[in-house]
Design an enzyme around this catalytic site. Structure first.
Site, PDB file in Angstrom:
ATOM      1  N   GLU A   1       0.801  -1.231   0.000  1.00  0.00           N
ATOM      2  CA  GLU A   1       0.000   0.000   0.000  1.00  0.00           C
ATOM      3  C   GLU A   1       0.832   1.280   0.000  1.00  0.00           C
ATOM      4  O   GLU A   1       0.820   2.043   0.980  1.00  0.00           O
ATOM      5  CB  GLU A   1      -0.953   0.017   1.203  1.00  0.00           C
TER       6      GLU A   1
ATOM      7  N   GLU B   1      -5.368  -8.623   1.234  1.00  0.00           N
ATOM      8  CA  GLU B   1      -5.913  -8.280   2.551  1.00  0.00           C
ATOM      9  C   GLU B   1      -7.391  -8.018   2.393  1.00  0.00           C
ATOM     10  O   GLU B   1      -7.803  -7.316   1.468  1.00  0.00           O
ATOM     11  CB  GLU B   1      -5.312  -6.990   3.135  1.00  0.00           C
TER      12      GLU B   1
END
Ligand code: FCB
Length: 458
Positions: A164, A359
């Site tokens: 991320e 995720e």
């Protein structure tokens, strides 16, 4: 019954600073999260990762838990400050010893190790020299990646460079709610670029070492207009999508930075950081794209609205709509359709690279009832999102695996320990692990490679 394709990979994910603890063990150096979590007011409750889940010492038991659930893959992160305590310079083999043991333990249980090389814990020594605003950090990352690959490459087949980068850049350097806590939009954009460059240089370095599967994990967001019929809202969607999604995905997929995004960030200073061959480096071919998904975002054009602040620099006049439907304990809207839409969009707009949900999961206020954690809300969240993945698969999206965030309750960054995302409950006083009802549910999903007939339940 929603049957998943044969060979679909089920797993779970964690990150080093959130679970390991042992911050002074075996020569580890300080990271920006050690510094940040000690800054008064930065983390709820003044919590730090000093002890976390003590996974550094309990990894064997934790791998046994994974095996008991039937996990086939485990995504963890390697702590750069354990491997290179000063960010650059000599490799600390004692730090690598831990990951060496972990990888062996996983493999001996038939669990595929999937290390992420950077999940936000930059060595403090590098931040002292500008952190991600300094081009040298990208070069240091590639050297660190080589050091890890040299040690683990004979047993690790799937590598992730960064987790991320949107969070590292915008939350770390724009809004300052994450380490290193800086609040400078120009720095945030510079950080975006150096993170992408680190990904490109790291990918090249891993491949030069012989790695076969290398990828990047992003947190693309499904940006939606508050009013689907409003042209102004559509413009707002385009800008936020540019700042969140296209700024990363276009260069990684070889299209360079989108011109509208470059024009936008030019308002915060000339992009002097963009050297001639950088976009080519960033476009180093990847073998997998990891998608982390939690909730969609709704935006509306509203003159006078403050915009997204440092999180979305230059979005004044845009309102980020608060969650309208049911939310998790994070206040994040529960809407699995966002995940399905994203997977279909990625498959369409950025084709040719296998997708992984790296995720997905939820924090809820879990209650322990007679030693058991009855977390029906988490089961329903996971069930709904898996149905969305199943739908995207049916529409042709090439999704290879799904990893729950997270295996264990852990240190949830600026929110500390009170937000619990685990399939397994952790009592932080005793370090006792208790699989929640969702863990038992997940075990049966994995065993059947399918979701149960009706949503929820065990
Ligand atoms: C993601 C992070 C992960 C975790 C979840 C809830 O953005 O990658 O470490 O904190 O959110």
């Amino acid at each position: 019954m929603s049957q998943f394709p044969e060979g679909f990979v089920w797993g779970a994910a964690t990150a080093a600073y959130q679970i390991e603890g042992a911050v002074d063990a075996d020569g580890r150096g300080p990271s920006i999260w050690d510094t940040f979590s000690r800054t008064p007011g930065a983390v709820d409750g003044g919590h730090t990762g000093d002890h976390a889940c003590d996974h550094y010492h309990r990894y064997r038991d934790d791998v046994a838990l994974m095996a008991d659930l039937g996990l086939r893959a485990y995504r963890f992160s390697v702590a750069w400050p354990r491997v290179r305590p000063g960010g650059v310079g000599p490799t600390n083999q004692r730090g690598l010893d831990f990951y060496d043991r972990l990888v062996d333990e996983l493999r001996s249980h038939g669990i595929t190790p999937m290390p992420t090389l950077y999940h936000w814990d930059l060595p403090q020594a590098l931040e002292d020299r500008g952190g991600w605003t300094n081009r040298a950090t990208a070069e240091a990352f590639a050297e660190y990646a080589t050091a890890v690959h040299d040690r683990l490459g004979d047993r690790v087949d799937k590598w992730v460079t960064l987790n991320e980068p949107w969070c590292s850049a915008y939350l770390g350097y724009g809004s300052g709610i994450h380490a290193p806590g800086r609040t400078d939009p120009a720095a945030a954009f510079t950080a975006v670029h150096h993170l992408l460059l680190a990904h490109g240089l790291g990918t090249q370095a891993l491949r030069a070492g012989g790695a076969r599967n290398v990828g990047l994990v992003v947190n693309p967001v499904a940006v939606r207009p508050a009013d689907p019929d409003s042209a102004a809202d559509a413009e707002a969607v385009r800008l936020v999508d540019g700042l969140h999604n296209r700024i990363f995905l276009d260069p990684v997929f070889g299209n360079g930075y989108p011109p509208d995004v470059l024009a936008h960030l030019g308002r915060f200073g000339e992009p002097t950081w963009l050297a001639e061959t950088d976009e080519k480096t960033i476009a180093a071919p990847i073998d997998l794209l990891g998608v982390n998904y939690y909730n969609p975002t709704y935006v509306a054009a509203r003159p006078g609205a403050p915009g997204g602040g440092g999180t979305y620099p230059g979005t004044e006049g845009i309102e980020f709509r608060p969650a309208a439907g049911p939310t998790t304990a994070m206040g994040w809207e529960i809407d699995p359709t966002g995940l399905g839409d994203l997977l279909r969009r990625l498959h369409r707009d950025y084709p040719g690279v296998p997708l992984w949900v790296t995720e997905n999961g939820a924090a809820f206020e879990d209650r322990m009832v007679a030693g058991r954690i009855v977390d029906a809300a988490r089961i329903s969240y996971l069930d709904g999102h898996l149905r969305a993945v199943h739908g995207a698969l049916a529409d042709g999206a090439d999704v290879r695996g799904y990893l729950v965030w997270s295996l264990l309750d852990n240190f949830e960054w600026a929110w500390g320990y009170d937000k619990r995302f685990g399939l397994v409950h952790v009592d932080y006083r005793t370090q006792l692990r208790t699989p929640k009802d969702s863990a038992h549910w997940y075990r049966s999903v994995i065993a059947r490679n399918a979701l149960p007939e009706a949503g929820g339940g065990r």
